[in-house]
Structures are given as structure tokens and as C-alpha cells.
Design a protein around this motif. Structure first.
Motif, mmCIF file in Angstrom:
data_model
loop_
_atom_site.group_PDB
_atom_site.id
_atom_site.type_symbol
_atom_site.label_atom_id
_atom_site.label_comp_id
_atom_site.label_asym_id
_atom_site.label_seq_id
_atom_site.Cartn_x
_atom_site.Cartn_y
_atom_site.Cartn_z
ATOM 1 N N UNK A 179 0.953 -1.127 -0.047
ATOM 2 C CA UNK A 179 -0.041 -0.046 -0.035
ATOM 3 C C UNK A 179 0.805 1.274 0.051
ATOM 4 N N UNK A 180 0.384 2.475 -0.639
ATOM 5 C CA UNK A 180 1.006 3.692 -0.365
ATOM 6 C C UNK A 180 0.947 4.128 1.067
ATOM 7 N N UNK A 181 1.888 4.759 1.772
ATOM 8 C CA UNK A 181 1.934 5.062 2.856
ATOM 9 C C UNK A 181 0.975 6.017 3.464
ATOM 10 N N UNK A 182 0.113 5.898 4.496
ATOM 11 C CA UNK A 182 -0.642 6.568 4.938
ATOM 12 C C UNK A 182 -0.783 6.604 6.430
ATOM 13 N N UNK A 183 -1.381 7.610 7.016
ATOM 14 C CA UNK A 183 -1.331 7.784 8.388
ATOM 15 C C UNK A 183 -1.723 6.302 9.090
ATOM 16 N N UNK A 184 -0.838 5.989 10.141
ATOM 17 C CA UNK A 184 -1.236 4.787 11.058
ATOM 18 C C UNK A 184 -2.728 5.134 11.654
ATOM 19 N N UNK A 185 -3.320 3.681 11.469
ATOM 20 C CA UNK A 185 -4.724 3.501 12.221
ATOM 21 C C UNK A 185 -4.618 3.535 13.999
ATOM 22 N N UNK A 186 -5.015 4.729 14.621
ATOM 23 C CA UNK A 186 -4.795 4.975 15.931
ATOM 24 C C UNK A 186 -6.013 4.062 16.675
#
Length: 518
Positions: A111-118
Motif C-alpha cells: 500500500x501507499x504510505x498513509x497515517x497509521x490507524x490509531x
């Protein structure tokens, strides 16, 4: 495949293609006779050569013996979609195989980098009903906000359960089938039933109507039956005669169709077929072009993988327009319309994440998208959130701050590397007109395998709650310890009760220098 398409394919392959054609030409022309050309980078080399291409070999008429081995061989042959003569010779087919084997990657890209799921959903409380089926096989969840009820249908039990806003069981109706969608009036509930969750050519799909008497449903009466895996019904007066018609997504497997059913003066229904192929997932009836007449938007999966609008010409006549169309590996699963950028135009929220037809790697193009409308009946992809196995979403102002947030589920998350993808709440942090979403989830996000979801004000307190439905024995493998947990105590349905009405919304956060998911 239709006869006309078969002859077009023959013309392309045997007449238009010179023997010295470039390496890409034969695969592109052959594949494009039926669907958008899939480039080699969409799958890894092993999946192309051992899974996808052997199945396509059957489709082009080169492996009729494989059809004979299928337990539904007679139904498959009777469908007429499998060729009785090869579309291409063995030499050319091997050239197609060599093209994909040579050009496909050894591993698919991540996957393209994206914000981590908090972890942590401020404003939501997780609640689990005491009532559950022994092996949860939930195929539908739905909220009735007016009567403060939640429904869930279970394929294993063949029933529709009705719970109140405190999640106590009110009634359980035997349906003998798997409910997948429900449309309710003050006097009736129309229940669409798929027949079989797993792919089959056996026509067990149905549409039934259950009358409501003193708040209770009576035994459903059949309206349509013996349909190929029916997934959704949308209701509205489509021809202006004052009677309520409906559009029906008959997904099927290899065969299916999309039709609208005209209600006649005697109460019976006349079918008008709009799309004569399998894969119709869901439809919406809405005036998409502003001419005062109800149109129909339908999302189609299988080989077609696109969103189409059937514009109403009046008196029940329709002409279609393609919103978008993607390659056959895309795996579309859900859509709904809304206005995300606050410009007054209709946008589309779309999920693609079906990964269960055969053993296949995770796909970096699976996820949740927004297609923004420009007001001139054109839509372009404006936002993408990568999400393995994305299967459904709801766009609502969950936190009551004036913009649309998104709740999304995955039926095929990466349980080993990123199990938090099972459920993702995407909070709109940029305000109206923004595509800046922050992903979060709740600690118990893998307590079920979420096939279906809905959002609505279940308890009548003025904010949107979320219900999730779990189907644990689906296709593809999951970690053994997770499956054991589901079988022992996994819920059939889970409620995320929204408490936003009692919480003061926080102001939008400053926009970061780089968005999480461009």
C-alpha cells in the motif's frame, strides 16, 4: 459472453492482429474484448500463472474439460457464457501466458504510505447484544431510526432478527434464506435475499414482502423467487404513474442481470432488463442530473467493475452513462452518493476490496474512494484511502461538527500485519470541503469478521450510531486463534453507540503539510 462479443473477439484476434504484432498487442486485444485490460503489475507472477490465467483459459474456450469437472457443470453450460469454440489458438494463448509471466512482479507492491490507524474512538461506546447465532453468518444489518430498531439477517439460521435500541431481541422471523437488504414502509418490509453467500449458479435468490401488524412482522410472502444471487433492491416511482417500482441488483455468479420492475395496476410487476451481465452490487434511485425525474445509479463488479447511471428519459425509458470503469481485478463492493466537498454537486463514496474468489495476494489498489462531481455529469477520483479488503462504508457527520466522516469495514483485512483495517473510522479533520481524514479504530475491532454495516440514530438521541455484522466462515484463510475466538464468542452483530450529542465537538485540526492519503 454474447454471440456478438464472441465474433468481435474472433475478428480482433484472427483478422486485425498481424503475426508480427508486438508482445503486448495480443493480450491487450484479447482481454479487452470482454473488459478493461488488466496490466501485469496488478498481480504477482505466481497468481497470474497458477490462478488467474487458468481460469481465463476456460473463458476463452481452451479448457472445456475443466467445466465438466465443476459440480455445477450442467448449469454452467446452460448459461451460454462459456464458448463452444476457442476464441484463440493454443499458440497465441501461450503467448498471453508468457506476457504476464514475464512482466508481472514476483511480489505485488505494498500500500501507499498513509497515517497509521490509531486505537480509540472518542464518543463511541462498544456494545454487544446477548443474542447471537452459534456460528455468526450475518449477511445484513440495518437500523430503523424511526422505530429505534436494529435488524440483522443470518445466512446459517435463515432468519431475520429484530432488536430494540437496548439490543434486546424483539422478534426472529424464519426466512429460509439469507437476507441482504431491507426496505421498510409503515406497513411492509421488503427483504432481498441472496440465496447463497458463496458463488453458485443455482438460482435461490428472492424478494419477499413481510406485512407489519402492531409492530410485528408476519411470515414473508414471495414476490420474486429463483433468482441468481440477488443483493439489493432500491424503491421509487420510476415512470411517474404514482405506483412504487423497484430496481433489483441480481448479482449472480457467472450469470446475472440488473433490472427495474414496473408495478402494474393490478399489483403485479413487469421486469425491464437494463444490464444483461452478472455483478450488479447495489443501486440508488435519485435525480442525478436535476431534470426532476428519478434516475438509477448502479455499481457493477465481476468482469465489468464500474459505476453507471441510467438517466430517466420519462415514461420508464432509460439511457446509460459510465461514471467510471476499472479492470476486472478491482473488486467493487459498495457505493453511496453524497456531497463531500460542499460544492452542491453529487459525489460518490466507493469501496473495492473483494478478494475471495480464489487465493490471491493483498492488493494495493483496494480501498475507499471519493469520486467528486463537477456539476456537468462528470466524476473524477478526488481521494483514496488504501484499505485491504474494503467491503462497505457509510458517510455521516458522526461527530456533529458539520462535515462528513466515514466509517469503513474490511472483510479481507491483513490480519497478520494490519488487523486494525477490520474497521476504520475516518474522521474529517479539515472541515467542509476537505478530504483530510484521520483514521482510528476501537480495541475490539477484530472481535468479528465484518461483512456488512449500517449507520443511523438507533436510540433517538440525535447522533448516528453504527452497527456491524460478522460472517466468520467466509472465503480466504484467517489466523487459527482468531477463528477460534469468533466461533467461541464472536458476536453476530456489534453496536458502536454514538455519544456525540453529549460531547462538545473539537475544532478542526490544523491541516498537515502532507495529507495522509492523497
Amino acid at each position: 459472453m454474447s454471440t456478438s462479443r464472441y465474433w468481435v473477439g474472433l475478428l480482433c484476434v484472427f483478422v486485425l492482429l498481424p503475426s508480427q504484432a508486438q508482445e503486448r498487442s495480443l493480450p491487450e486485444i484479447l482481454c479487452s474484448t470482454c473488459h478493461v485490460f488488466p496490466t501485469p503489475d496488478l498481480l504477482d507472477r505466481n497468481t497470474w500463472t497458477n490462478q488467474t490465467l487458468p481460469r481465463m483459459k476456460i473463458r476463452v474456450g481452451l479448457a472445456p474439460e475443466e467445466i465438466e469437472k465443476h459440480p455445477e457443470a450442467e448449469l454452467l453450460k446452460a448459461s451460454g457464457i462459456f464458448l463452444t469454440a476457442p476464441l484463440v489458438n493454443e499458440t497465441n494463448w501461450q503467448a498471453v501466458v508468457a506476457f504476464y509471466a514475464t512482466n508481472a512482479p514476483v511480489q505485488t507492491p505494498p500500500q501507499k504510505e498513509h497515517a497509521p490507524i490509531e486505537i480509540g474512538l472518542a464518543g463511541f461506546t462498544v456494545e454487544v447484544p446477548r443474542f447471537r447465532e452459534k456460528a455468526p453468518a450475518t449477511t445484513m444489518v440495518q437500523i430503523n431510526a424511526k422505530e429505534h430498531r436494529a435488524y440483522f439477517g443470518d445466512a446459517g439460521a435463515g432468519s431475520l432478527a429484530i432488536l430494540d435500541d437496548s439490543l434486546k431481541l424483539i422478534q426472529q422471523i424464519p426466512t429460509g434464506n439469507a437476507p441482504v437488504s431491507l426496505y421498510e414502509t409503515s406497513t411492509n418490509a421488503w427483504i432481498t435475499m441472496i440465496g447463497s453467500f458463496m458463488p453458485t449458479e443455482v438460482p435461490r435468490g428472492a424478494l419477499v414482502r413481510a406485512q407489519k401488524i402492531d409492530g410485528q412482522f408476519v411470515q414473508p410472502q414471495s414476490i420474486l423467487k429463483e433468482l441468481p444471487r440477488t443483493t439489493h433492491a432500491a424503491f421509487g416511482d420510476l415512470n411517474g404513474d404514482g405506483r412504487e417500482d423497484f430496481a433489483l441488483s441480481i448479482f449472480g455468479s457467472n450469470t446475472g442481470r440488473f433490472s427495474w420492475f414496473e408495478q402494474l395496476a393490478n399489483g403485479e410487476y413487469k421486469e425491464h432488463v437494463l444490464w444483461e451481465k452478472a455483478g450488479a452490487v447495489r443501486s440508488e434511485i435519485r435525480d442525478f442530473n436535476g431534470d426532476g425525474r428519478p434516475d438509477i445509479a448502479v455499481l457493477v463488479a465481476q468482469e465489468t467493475e464500474g459505476l453507471f447511471i441510467y438517466f430517466n428519459d420519462g415514461n420508464g425509458e432509460f439511457h446509460s452513462r459510465t461514471v467510471f470503469q476499472r479492470h476486472p481485478l478491482f473488486g467493487h463492493t459498495y457505493f453511496e452518493s453524497g456531497d463531500f466537498n460542499n460544492d452542491g454537486n453529487i459525489d460518490f463514496l466507493v469501496c473495492n476490496g473483494d478478494n475471495g474468489e480464489y487465493v490471491s495476494p493483498y492488493k494495493n489498489y483496494h480501498g475507499v474512494r471519493i469520486y467528486a462531481g463537477d456539476g456537468n455529469m462528470r466524476w473524477n477520483e478526488a481521494w483514496f484511502y488504501p484499505m485491504h479488503g474494503a467491503f462497505g462504508a457509510r458517510a455521516r457527520d458522526f461527530d456533529l461538527d458539520g462535515d462528513l466522516d466515514i466509517a469503513a469495514i474490511s472483510f479481507f483485512p491483513d490480519y497478520e500485519s494490519n488487523p486494525r483495517e477490520s474497521f476504520v473510522y475516518l474522521e474529517n479533520r479539515g472541515g467542509k470541503g476537505s478530504f483530510d481524514f484521520a483514521p482510528r479504530t476501537f480495541p475490539q475491532c477484530i472481535s468479528g469478521r465484518w461483512l456488512t454495516m449500517d449507520a443511523g440514530d438507533l436510540d433517538g438521541d440525535g447522533d448516528e450510531d453504527i452497527v456491524l455484522g460478522s460472517y466468520i466462515h467466509g472465503p480466504s484463510e484467517v489466523p487459527q486463534q482468531v477463528m477460534k475466538m469468533w466461533e467461541a464468542r464472536g458476536p453476530s452483530m456489534l453496536l458502536l453507540r454514538n455519544n456525540a450529542r453529549s460531547i462538545k465537538p473539537s475544532p478542526p485540526a490544523p491541516k498537515p503539510a502532507e495529507t495522509a492519503a492523497p
